[in-house]
Design an enzyme around this catalytic site. Structure first.
Site, PDB file in Angstrom:
ATOM      1  N   ASP A   1       0.842  -1.192   0.000  1.00  0.00           N
ATOM      2  CA  ASP A   1       0.000   0.000   0.000  1.00  0.00           C
ATOM      3  C   ASP A   1       0.883   1.251   0.000  1.00  0.00           C
ATOM      4  O   ASP A   1       1.634   1.471   0.946  1.00  0.00           O
ATOM      5  CB  ASP A   1      -0.879  -0.031   1.266  1.00  0.00           C
ATOM      6  CG  ASP A   1      -2.021   0.963   1.200  1.00  0.00           C
ATOM      7  OD1 ASP A   1      -1.971   1.876   0.361  1.00  0.00           O
ATOM      8  OD2 ASP A   1      -2.956   0.819   2.005  1.00  0.00           O
TER       9      ASP A   1
ATOM     10  N   CYS B   1      -5.572   4.744  -3.015  1.00  0.00           N
ATOM     11  CA  CYS B   1      -5.783   3.339  -2.641  1.00  0.00           C
ATOM     12  C   CYS B   1      -7.026   2.709  -3.260  1.00  0.00           C
ATOM     13  O   CYS B   1      -6.946   1.821  -4.101  1.00  0.00           O
ATOM     14  CB  CYS B   1      -5.908   3.209  -1.127  1.00  0.00           C
ATOM     15  SG  CYS B   1      -4.587   3.975  -0.190  1.00  0.00           S
TER      16      CYS B   1
HETATM   17 CA    CA Z   1      -2.488   3.129  -1.380  1.00  0.00          CA
END
Ligand code: CA
Ligand code: NAG
Ligand code: NAG
Ligand code: NAG
Ligand code: NAG
Ligand code: NAG
Ligand code: NAG
Ligand code: NAG
Ligand code: NAG
Length: 629
Positions: free
Chosen positions: A34, A70
């Site tokens: 991430d 994201c």
């Molecule tokens: Ca991300």
């Protein structure tokens, strides 16, 4: 060797034979971090990634996320569609989140369903999408044969781990760091999956190296704390860009002042913390490789390493964050090891996250005629097997030189020490990249009306905006071509995403012929389009009006972004339900979940077992889950 261990190994030998006897369909393990950068050099500090994946696999240098945030990036990957077609464009309402993914019906028709239909087990461990929370955990993402997912707001709290298994009551894993929990669970799933008579697709998605909450540094496992002390962010390129360069940037970026020593210090600390927490991801890589090997399935498994979006730290004076179209935020790490993947090789062939779904389907043996009709990307399996060091040259066979990157909503500075410009909300833009050998460009149109053009071959750090008061005729003609192309990419769908030139042909009757295998196009690439004989064609504003927004909005509004090419674009609406009145449920809490009193992940937890983790775990109480509000 103890007897038990011996028996376990012997048993593993049996399952190995079974696994090999059933078919040749390879397994796919996606290790999906991430906010990990390629361009800041984070992978240089991951020795196991280097040894097990880069040296034994192929690294792709020209791979892009098509949206630098994201949730939209994850939705785009899982549906194989550009964000303008998923309309999952942000991390919260109204742009989008997990709830919108469900309400839109997209969760009824995406990658895991397709892989399960192709005979796979499809599993997911870790962070799924923003907005999978205490209020909707019971609606586990559909399609998967198994999920074990981080639940918001704990997703970004490395020492307060809460996950839901298949939508069951969330469990609090007290006494452990998120990365130890995810590693251990992922290994257990590999053990389970390798005993099934089916190939598998497993996503392992830790939150690392994302910041904690708003906006603390990522917190590494205790055993890695301080291990990167002293490392400094590179001061070169576009870091703390000069006044001259910064003044050429659009919107809120041009308002930013120079970085001072306090910000520089914080940036270095952030850089170190990212590298430290990534050591726990490196352990995941090591153990996954070892575990696949132990089960005898390593050679028949694709291990794919990438992240949802990139990251910047001081680049263009933004001390921390993503959400920008520049290379730091969009050019992704992509490393693949597996069947027919060359060892220690590099490929510069362009590709994007939207290409994963079709590539996985090809690996799963699905005939391309049976692919879902709305896929915007294309299978890159032949590129994976035949790495190309040369970038595409004109004339192209295919469309690989054009990468579409877009964004809706607010920019973000993930560092409370740097002041936010008042117009940071004005961060919607349409971008395309030309990723060719002789020609590389980044072209953007912002909701503020500002335009950017960087020659990324001559100016790789994207500092000199050639669209600002262009003097020479060649630049003006180039801008005409890029505007036409952007008009096509901003609302492209399936075949026109793979080849936007189909909409721009000089012969009227040919425009919009959107079959994939039409190889007789007059213009197939930018170099051909630049021929002066097409100047008046691309100068024709009735065919190619300027890409524009009426105003900066935080979601994709059709009239706000008109005009389009073609005039009434589908924007994926035929393949999803309207979401106009969707809302994000929330809960009222009567009891908190208290995280670990001190940082976990000491050396003694390196090989922790699932049984040890479960022994200390607790189901959330109703008070801790909260009441719907
Ligand atoms: Ca991300
Ligand atoms: C192999 O896997 C397929 C797909 O899951 C299944 O239908 C088939 O029965 C399996 N064959 C054997 C021999 O186990
Ligand atoms: C950023 O650049 C300016 C202008 O050169 C300089 O005064 C300042 O010290 C630089 N900041 C850092 C942290 O190096
Ligand atoms: C990998 O390739 C590089 C050069 O491309 C070479 O220097 C290195 O020795 C190779 N490593 C291995 C393990 O083959
Ligand atoms: C063009 O691409 C198609 C599909 O990938 C391929 O079958 C064909 O051989 C390619 N032609 C050339 C000239 O490279
Ligand atoms: C864009 O900036 C203008 C001027 O600073 C501001 O009034 C407006 O609210 C901003 N729009 C958004 C969506 O943040
Ligand atoms: C392009 O259009 C402008 C007016 O919009 C005109 O002045 C110019 O001559 C045109 N150039 C070409 C090459 O057609
Ligand atoms: C995108 O989502 C927003 C919010 O749900 C909605 O208002 C808008 O109409 C959608 N746009 C498209 C093109 O579907
Ligand atoms: C963890 O397991 C590995 C492999 O079995 C072993 O080499 C290592 O020493 C163990 N580490 C700890 C801290 O127990």
């Amino acid at each position: 060797m103890g007897l038990l261990r011996y028996l376990l190994l012997a048993f593993a030998g049996v399952t190995q034979c079974l696994a090999q006897s059933n078919g040749t369909k390879p397994n796919i393990v996606l290790i999906f971090t991430d906010d990990q950068d390629l361009r800041l050099g984070s992978i240089d500090h991951m020795p196991i990634l280097q040894k097990e994946l880069i040296q034994k696999g192929t690294q792709f240098t020209n791979h892009y996320a098509t949206i630098a945030l994201c949730c939209p990036s994850r939705a785009s990957l899982l549906r194989g569609q550009a964000a303008h077609n998923t309309n999952i464009t942000n991390v919260d309402s109204p742009g989008g989140n997990y709830q919108k993914f469900m309400v839109s019906g997209e969760s009824d028709d995406y990658l895991p369903h397709w892989l399960v239909s192709a005979g796979y087990n499809a599993e997911y461990v870790g962070k799924f999408m923003n907005g999978y929370t205490r209020a909707n955990y019971q609606y586990a993402p559909k399609g998967w044969t198994y999920t074990d997912l981080l639940v918001d707001p704990f997703t970004y709290l490395y020492n307060n781990v809460v996950m839901s298994q298949n939508g069951e009551t969330p469990i609090h894993y007290k006494g452990f760091h998120q990365l130890d929990v995810i590693r251990t669970k992922a290994l257990d799933r590999i053990d389970q999956l390798s005993t099934q008579n089916k190939p598998f697709y497993l996503t392992i998605a830790p939150s690392a190296p994302h910041v904690q909450g708003k906006y603390r540094l990522p917190n590494p496992q205790a055993r890695y704390k301080g291990s990167a002390a002293g490392l400094q962010m590179s001061r070169g390129g576009n870091w703390n860009a000069s006044d001259e360069s910064q003044a050429q940037k659009p919107s809120w970026l041009k308002e930013l002042g120079y970085l001072d020593s306090i910000l520089a210090n914080r940036i270095d600390n952030h850089y170190q913390a990212r590298i430290e927490i990534l050591q726990g991801v490196d352990e995941i890589i090591q153990d996954v490789v070892d575990r696949l090997d132990k089960h005898g399935i390593l050679d028949n498994t694709y291990i794919i390493y990438t992240s949802d979006n990139g990251y910047h730290l001081g680049n263009h004076r933004v001390s921390a964050g993503k959400t920008l179209p520049y290379r730091e935020d969009t050019n992704m790490p992509l490393i693949i090891r597996g069947p027919q993947i060359k060892a220690n090789a590099t490929s510069n062939a362009p590709s994007a996250h939207t290409d994963f779904a079709p590539t996985f389907l090809e690996i799963a043996g699905v005939n391309s005629a049976d692919f879902p009709p709305f896929l915007d990307g294309q299978s890159r399996l032949s590129n994976w097997h035949n790495p190309q060091t040369a970038l595409p040259t004109c004339p192209l066979n295919g469309t690989q030189e054009v990468i579409n990157v877009e964004f809706w909503g607010s920019g973000e500075i993930e560092n409370l020490l740097q002041e936010k410009p008042s117009n940071i909300g004005n961060n919607s833009y349409k971008t395309l990249r030309i990723a060719g050998e002789e020609k590389g460009y980044l072209y953007s149109k912002w909701c503020t009306g500002e335009e950017e053009l960087y020659d990324t071959t001559a100016d790789p750090y994207e500092l000199q905006n050639l669209a600002k008061d262009p003097e020479d005729e060649t630049t003006k003609q180039l801008l005409n071509r890029l505007n036409a192309l952007l008009l096509a990419t901003k609302s492209c769908a399936d075949a026109t995403c793979r080849n936007p030139w189909k909409l721009l042909q000089p012969e009227e009757g040919r425009r919009g012929t959107i079959v994939d295998d039409d190889t007789s196009l007059t213009i197939t690439c930018l170099d051909q389009a630049m021929d002066p004989k097409y100047d008046s064609h691309f100068n024709d504003t009735s065919l190619f009006p300027r890409v524009a927004f009426q105003e900066c909005m935080e979601y994709q509004d059709i009239t706000n972004e008109a005009p389009y090419l073609p005039q009434n674009p589908g924007l994926g609406m035929a393949y999803r339900k309207p979401t106009d009145n969707y809302y994000t449920p929330s809960v009222k809490l009567s009891a908190l979940i208290v995280g670990n009193a001190k940082d976990q992940g000491g050396p003694e937890q390196r090989n922790v077992t699932l049984a040890q983790i479960m022994a200390q775990s607790m189901k959330l109480t109703q008070a801790q889950i909260g009441q719907a509000s």
